[in-house]
Design a protein around this motif. Structure first.
Motif, PDB file in Angstrom:
ATOM      1  N   ARG A   1     -61.659  22.365  21.568  1.00 20.00           N
ATOM      2  CA  ARG A   1     -60.312  22.422  20.760  1.00 20.00           C
ATOM      3  C   ARG A   1     -61.065  20.199  20.150  1.00 20.00           C
ATOM      4  N   LEU A   2     -61.313  19.817  21.077  1.00 22.41           N
ATOM      5  CA  LEU A   2     -61.975  18.344  20.068  1.00 22.41           C
ATOM      6  C   LEU A   2     -63.171  19.137  19.844  1.00 22.41           C
ATOM      7  N   VAL A   3     -64.305  19.747  20.039  1.00 12.58           N
ATOM      8  CA  VAL A   3     -65.062  20.076  19.385  1.00 12.58           C
ATOM      9  C   VAL A   3     -65.165  20.361  17.739  1.00 12.58           C
ATOM     10  N   ARG A   4     -63.680  21.661  17.455  1.00  9.54           N
ATOM     11  CA  ARG A   4     -63.638  22.248  16.386  1.00  9.54           C
ATOM     12  C   ARG A   4     -62.781  20.689  15.644  1.00  9.54           C
ATOM     13  N   ARG A   5     -62.642  20.186  16.097  1.00  5.46           N
ATOM     14  CA  ARG A   5     -61.548  19.358  15.360  1.00  5.46           C
ATOM     15  C   ARG A   5     -63.331  18.614  14.659  1.00  5.46           C
ATOM     16  N   GLN A   6     -63.863  18.327  15.602  1.00  3.00           N
ATOM     17  CA  GLN A   6     -64.907  16.883  15.233  1.00  3.00           C
ATOM     18  C   GLN A   6     -65.799  17.756  14.419  1.00  3.00           C
ATOM     19  N   ASP A   7     -65.967  18.801  14.157  1.00  7.03           N
ATOM     20  CA  ASP A   7     -66.493  19.764  13.150  1.00  7.03           C
ATOM     21  C   ASP A   7     -66.160  19.877  12.292  1.00  7.03           C
ATOM     22  N   LYS A   8     -64.816  20.264  12.296  1.00 12.52           N
ATOM     23  CA  LYS A   8     -63.732  20.090  10.822  1.00 12.52           C
ATOM     24  C   LYS A   8     -64.428  18.629  10.405  1.00 12.52           C
ATOM     25  N   ARG A   9     -64.276  17.229  10.881  1.00 13.22           N
ATOM     26  CA  ARG A   9     -63.838  15.919  10.597  1.00 13.22           C
ATOM     27  C   ARG A   9     -65.028  15.677   9.936  1.00 13.22           C
TER      28      ARG A   9
END
Lengths: 309, 309, 309, 309
Positions: free
Chosen positions: B296-304
């Motif tokens: 989840r954190l990686v996905r959110r990081q990519d998005k940001r």
């Protein structure tokens, strides 16, 4: 106001406001209570380390507690830290605060207990000391040096029917939180409330996902935790993270060792909650560079919150 | 490659890659070196705690160090942790790694030194042991229990002409960093390089503002630190913060006590850098929930990062 | 020479003799071995803290161990401390010393293990690392910070069939010693050898009464411990105390924190056992007043022993 | 009764007598005071760790202190431990006990101060808190974790004109004691009283030789310390040692970690001083074997004292 295993949301660990000359500031105390309740906290925890409890005289502690109780007027439960080097003092302090109108107390183990059986025996004596007063077990190894396994926590819960809450601060101990929740989910243990305070709530979204019921910690922006818990409870985990991430840089800065409390009081003062950011000695002071750091982080936080809408 | 007071940028603290069966993985070691250099690191620090140094045999340590030296081929300096319970072992290890081709070494004090004079005397013996080898003073009280005041650090620097760097991990100790930098700015002390590692670089932008020359820590996304340092050096402090904040939720997760190294190796494996995320015993293992958290954190990081462009 | 659960008597923790210029002194090493065996010790423990193990290079450790093994020539077992921050180093060192001719090894837990299950898990990995090598569990909470309950020690013994000895240094922990002995007396546990080292044997007569098989500690007068154990074994408990009390003032002085090792080496030198009292850096030095204290205590000890006849 | 830099002799650290049911036993308190004064103590120290201060309620502490003050009736000074986590509590407790009639107070540093400057700053705040109340600096690193160098102690003495005594318990720190005494002998520092408590006075004769003015510690045979100090003061150092050595085996047993206080109370009860040996929870209990150990040591001590005449 009842303090029991159904507790959830945000129990804010409050500061103790002083005037610039170092006296208790009861007007600011009232404003702080109002501020917290307006922001949606579901409980208050007073006279903890961040409340400078050890720097108050016994009389000041009672005055402050009475003021908070009176201002809260039964709208949310009030929990008071009563960890003491001896059970006589713990019992005495507990009686005093319950008489004033507190809803329950919180206890952390002393650094001298080490083995599993020593820890369990210690809390058996806590249980005996507190009688029917509902209490919260504070598991905070960074501060206490005491490592409590999930199995030992479950033994304590079993022995102490009035232990209604676990304040989980085993940094970050997500898998321990999962294990404790799994035990009650499977019916192997009584379900207690779990509020978290890891590094000042720095793992709050993940902890909610693991089954925590909310947070018990301090932060000059309690609305962050209220909003994160609310979004998560509605199932909007991504929003919970969005809100959390927007505040994280400042929350992290406020949690730093040494000057954290001064940062928090500075922010409360900036927000108009308390009149003075004074911290009693021995206590940290902010440098001009610290103040500049904070100003930048607040500005950036405002900007990010605007972007999120 | 020279290791001296002009060091700046990002010295990445590397992991030690193993195969699933626990053997040293030299192919992954080469890939890791290539990956770090492609991302722009300006130095490598090997055989630290996060490099599982204590779990390697002496022969494995030499093999790993040789492989890294050979692959780096003089492009960046390589620093090796040589903290030891005794000076004989420290001298022996230092000689061994310098013979292999390291650029310098790093030393933290043992928990047994406490008073100011004891700390200074200890580093005088370090100075005598290391001779002309350039070295870095690791100030990491959370790990060592040793509190070194700014004044004592300046005494150590004065006594030890080959101490070229301070690895500042006094959490977060921003004002101490400012004090040390002020001393050299005013000409009262020799200027050494200061790289920071507080909580895994969790205060990097603020530290750069206080005069740090960069970071020495580990993170599965070294490009974050490289970009933050570069933006800050260009004077774009807001961009430095923007980049930093985008990675902060994952960085924070990777820095958690207990399973941090397992998180880092998992991420390196996900990024194709190392073949296996295996950690040698005694070491942490990720739960399914940990892996889900990370995803989840990686996905959110990519998005940001996409949002930031 | 076999190291097994039948071990009893006095396993002396030896010093490592150096020349005045700090080199290993192998001639003194031989004299020390001869001296100990003449005095009646039943085992030797080398390369412990009091053997300045951390101040030796790996090559020096091997040289010293080889010299001791060769001089002992199989007359008594030789135990070597192999506590290490990692299992690779522990396994490597164990193999090295067993190849040289040691009889077994000794392991203390690292300060990082705390809960009962963590301690048991740690020693399960020790068991796996050491294989069939007989080993001694060193329980020394003052040095390690690890509190091991009697129940946990029994779990370790059960899991580790090659753990043949408990070095009991839980200061003084007489009732713990009684509990462990009671467990094997009742047939609830395997009987292992228990040698004691509390504060350097400062509770030896009481420990023997509780069921200890002897002592494993250092003292410049090993004949004291040999005589105490012998008298106690013959049932002459009062004589055991008489002998013990005669040496107690000096033993206590030799056990003091900080300069204890320097006192011991000074006494060994005075007795003609080692050529130099040199301690490697970082290490204590005796003041003129310390030397005068020792001279008085030796004179008084001689007088008291004469009175006892 | 004045508490100042001329203090010498034996300040006994008293126990707090309870009845078997755990209530304060004021009759036993009176007997204990009488007993101590008959044996020749020159001061009393109450409400320390060995006085179970943390297990008393605030009201009980006051009642006990008042009883002691009343019974002593000005014959010797009474010192009260006031170490507190905060200065408000320290100031409050100091005022309370001075109002009751104490002669001075004693303060140990909290474990959180580490560097030289932190220690000095802490005691500057103590000085400010205590005002004109004469106080004793307790230097007890085994309990506090704080290492105070001789130079730092001299800085504290210089800054705090009302610090009249050093309670030296840096185990055993004989050379530190010598250094502090040398500083005042040379006129470089103000001369304060130095009483010692290392391991319960286990180095008393040597400490007197180094310039200590007496002992401040607990032991069920205060006459031992009185006689040792008196013999030493008369220049009969050998007699001082003879007396000391006769009591040493029991003194050592009474000083053991964990059950020491229970041993002391048991002995006071055996001697008819207090009615019950009860220790409040959490506290140790003697086993039958412990009691047998003590009986043997007392018997042997009586015999040895008879031999000495």
């Amino acid at each position: 106001m009842t303090f029991d295993t159904s507790a959830r949301g945000v129990y804010l660990i409050t500061v103790t406001p002083f005037t610039d000359s170092g006296a208790l500031d009861l007007a600011s105390t009232d404003r702080m209570v109002d501020f917290c309740l307006e922001k949606g906290v579901t409980g208050l925890t007073i006279l903890g380390i961040m409340g400078e409890a050890t720097k108050l005289t016994a009389e000041e502690s009672r005055t402050f507690a009475r003021q908070v109780v009176q201002r809260v007027a039964g709208r949310v439960p009030i929990v008071v830290g009563v960890s003491s080097p001896g059970f006589a003092a713990m019992g005495e302090l507990t009686k005093a605060v319950m008489d004033i109108g507190a809803s329950g107390v919180m206890v952390a183990p002393p650094s001298t207990v080490r083995t599993d059986d020593q820890i369990v025996a210690y809390f058996d004596m806590v249980n005996e000391t507190l009688g029917a007063v509902p209490w919260c077990l504070q598991d905070h190894p960074v501060a206490t040096g005491v490592q409590i396994s999930a199995a030992v926590e479950l033994r304590i819960m079993k022995n102490s029917p009035h232990c209604v809450m676990l304040k989980h601060e085993d940094w970050p101990g997500l898998n321990k939180l999962s294990a404790i929740r799994a035990a009650s989910d499977k019916g192997d243990a009584r379900r207690v409330s779990i509020l978290t305070g890891n590094g000042g709530g720095l793992f709050l979204p993940e902890e909610l996902t693991r089954g925590a019921d909310g947070a018990m910690t301090g932060f000059a922006y309690p609305e962050m935790m209220v909003d994160v818990v609310a979004a998560h409870a509605r199932g909007d985990v991504e929003l919970a993270h969005d809100v959390f991430d927007a505040y994280l840089p400042l929350a992290k800065y406020e949690q730093q060792a040494g000057i954290g409390l001064a940062v928090r009081k500075h922010l409360f003062q900036q927000r108009g909650v308390i009149a003075s950011a004074a911290v009693r000695k021995p206590g940290p002071k902010l440098s001009a560079q610290d103040v500049a750091d904070i100003a930048r982080l607040v500005r950036r936080q405002d900007k990010r919150l605007n972007e999120l809408g």
